[in-house]
Scaffold this motif. Structure first.
Motif, mmCIF file in Angstrom:
data_model
loop_
_atom_site.group_PDB
_atom_site.id
_atom_site.type_symbol
_atom_site.label_atom_id
_atom_site.label_comp_id
_atom_site.label_asym_id
_atom_site.label_seq_id
_atom_site.Cartn_x
_atom_site.Cartn_y
_atom_site.Cartn_z
ATOM 1 N N UNK A 22 44.338 50.564 46.555
ATOM 2 C CA UNK A 22 45.551 50.312 45.778
ATOM 3 C C UNK A 22 46.291 49.081 46.288
ATOM 4 N N UNK A 23 46.333 48.961 47.623
ATOM 5 C CA UNK A 23 46.990 47.786 48.196
ATOM 6 C C UNK A 23 46.252 46.515 47.801
ATOM 7 N N UNK A 24 44.902 46.624 47.849
ATOM 8 C CA UNK A 24 44.098 45.473 47.433
ATOM 9 C C UNK A 24 44.312 45.135 45.977
ATOM 10 N N UNK A 25 44.467 46.178 45.143
ATOM 11 C CA UNK A 25 44.702 45.950 43.712
ATOM 12 C C UNK A 25 46.021 45.236 43.490
ATOM 13 N N UNK A 26 47.033 45.643 44.268
ATOM 14 C CA UNK A 26 48.332 44.983 44.127
ATOM 15 C C UNK A 26 48.237 43.507 44.516
ATOM 16 N N UNK A 27 47.518 43.257 45.620
ATOM 17 C CA UNK A 27 47.340 41.872 46.046
ATOM 18 C C UNK A 27 46.557 41.083 45.004
ATOM 19 N N UNK A 28 45.502 41.720 44.462
ATOM 20 C CA UNK A 28 44.693 41.058 43.431
ATOM 21 C C UNK A 28 45.539 40.720 42.222
ATOM 22 N N UNK A 29 46.426 41.662 41.862
ATOM 23 C CA UNK A 29 47.272 41.442 40.701
ATOM 24 C C UNK A 29 48.113 40.189 40.890
ATOM 25 N N UNK A 30 48.715 40.052 42.036
ATOM 26 C CA UNK A 30 49.554 38.891 42.286
ATOM 27 C C UNK A 30 48.724 37.629 42.494
ATOM 28 N N UNK A 31 47.607 37.753 43.189
ATOM 29 C CA UNK A 31 46.827 36.559 43.511
ATOM 30 C C UNK A 31 46.183 35.940 42.277
ATOM 31 N N UNK A 32 45.379 36.715 41.538
ATOM 32 C CA UNK A 32 44.637 36.148 40.413
ATOM 33 C C UNK A 32 45.556 35.749 39.256
ATOM 34 N N UNK A 33 46.615 36.493 39.050
ATOM 35 C CA UNK A 33 47.597 36.078 38.032
ATOM 36 C C UNK A 33 48.281 34.800 38.475
ATOM 37 N N UNK A 34 48.610 34.713 39.775
ATOM 38 C CA UNK A 34 49.252 33.507 40.293
ATOM 39 C C UNK A 34 48.376 32.276 40.130
ATOM 40 N N UNK A 35 47.090 32.418 40.445
ATOM 41 C CA UNK A 35 46.175 31.287 40.273
ATOM 42 C C UNK A 35 46.007 30.939 38.795
ATOM 43 N N UNK A 36 45.996 31.973 37.948
ATOM 44 C CA UNK A 36 45.861 31.744 36.503
ATOM 45 C C UNK A 36 47.080 31.026 35.932
#
Length: 351
Positions: A22-36
């Motif tokens: 879940x923590x990884x998912x939260x980080x992924x949410x912010x990271x990949x959206x941020x790069x996008x």
């Protein structure tokens, strides 16, 4: 008691894994959206001067280029939408939009190939021209995008971690054209491709950092993808400016382009063209040396000129045409310069 302890430990491990996921998912949410979000920003910064030039009428791209730009923009927006949908757990629409992105990805690749071929066939540059080196850049972008896009589509159902990294890498390499146009970046003006690549490759650094903090290791796709990008960039840098490369593609294109018919001008025809043109910020000189015409820019070697007519000259080694405009008295008052889709005028300076 021992069984209970083992069960308790197993349950704790599972709970810990779930928490990490879940923590990884939260980080992924912010990271990949941020790069996008970052990618379209870079595209806007890079291409804004081109759109300003189009607005001013000094840049007139072919309609094929406009379609290419629309497809590229659509890809960036779809990538952003997909990142947001995945981050919010809306995988139903993510998959539906994914079907559209497959078609869009193929069109993006075809558009790159079409624009590259059109630029060379329509402009029929001399074999020394920079356009043949830009063809290397296009091959690099097409190869890397095609590989990451196709690979990402194939693994989408069985490996989501690889899928999102591959699609991010595919999108990242498309930004090379935008990065190349950010002329205020230091050292971009020296003309060496590795400088352009270094700026693009800084966008890989956040992915390595993300992998390290979310996985405690670097994901294999991050390593392989970065390796592929750097390998292709090194290949471009090694071939860049190669006379053999220029000659090969010049010969391949020769049957498809209209040959320039050069005419010989006498002194009476060339004398009215000689002189200085420009303004206080920029100027050029057209001169005659032993019966040959030359174009000279400040702090640069002279370019030899050929003639198509008594008012139209061209640089023999690069794509540059000069159209001399006469006033009511018959004297040359300005030059209209054309380099592919780029057009600008310079007035004749008084001696």
């Amino acid at each position: 008691m021992t069984t209970f302890s083992a069960t308790q430990s197993t349950a704790g491990a599972i709970a810990n894994d779930v928490a990490k996921t879940r923590a990884g998912s939260r980080k992924a949410r912010y990271f990949f959206v941020g790069m996008a979000i970052l990618f379209p920003v870079i595209a806007v910064i890079g291409f804004t001067p081109s759109y300003q030039a189009m607005n001013a009428g000094t840049l007139t791209p072919h309609w094929v280029v406009h379609i290419h730009g629309a497809l590229m923009t659509s890809w960036l927006l779809v990538f952003l939408a997909q990142a947001i949908l995945a981050a919010n757990g809306n995988f139903k629409f993510h998959r539906k939009l994914g079907l559209l992105s497959v078609v869009l990805g193929v069109l993006v690749w075809l558009a790159m190939a079409t624009v590259s071929a059109h630029a060379l066939i329509a402009n029929h540059p001399p074999k020394e021209d920079f356009l043949f080196d830009l063809l290397l850049m296009e091959f690099y972008a097409m190869s890397s995008f095609g590989l990451f896009f196709t690979w990402g589509i194939f693994v989408r159902k069985k490996d989501s971690a690889a899928h999102k990294r591959l699609l991010m890498l595919a999108t990242l390499v498309l930004l090379q054209a935008a990065v190349d146009r950010i002329h205020w970046l230091p050292l971009l003006g020296i003309g060496y491709p590795y400088v352009f690549f270094l700026y693009l490759d800084t966008l890989l650094i956040p992915l390595f950092i993300y992998d390290f903090f979310s996985l405690r290791r670097i994901h294999k796709i991050t390593l392989i993808g970065s390796g592929v990008i750097i390998m292709l960039q090194l290949s471009v840098s090694l071939i860049w400016g190669s006379p053999a490369w220029h000659q090969f593609w010049f010969n391949r294109l020769a049957p498809f382009v209209e040959k320039v018919i050069e005419v010989k001008l006498n002194d009476a025809q060339t004398d009215p063209l000689l002189g200085n043109y420009g303004d206080k910020k920029w100027h050029m000189t057209v001169s005659d040396d032993k019966g040959k015409l030359y174009l000279k820019l400040p702090d640069q070697p002279a370019f030899e000129l050929g003639a198509i007519s008594k008012t139209e000259l061209f640089v023999t080694t690069i794509l540059w045409k000069l159209y001399f405009v006469k006033g009511a008295d018959g004297r040359v008052i300005k030059v209209i310069n054309k380099q592919g889709p780029l057009t600008w005028e310079v007035q004749r300076l008084k001696n």
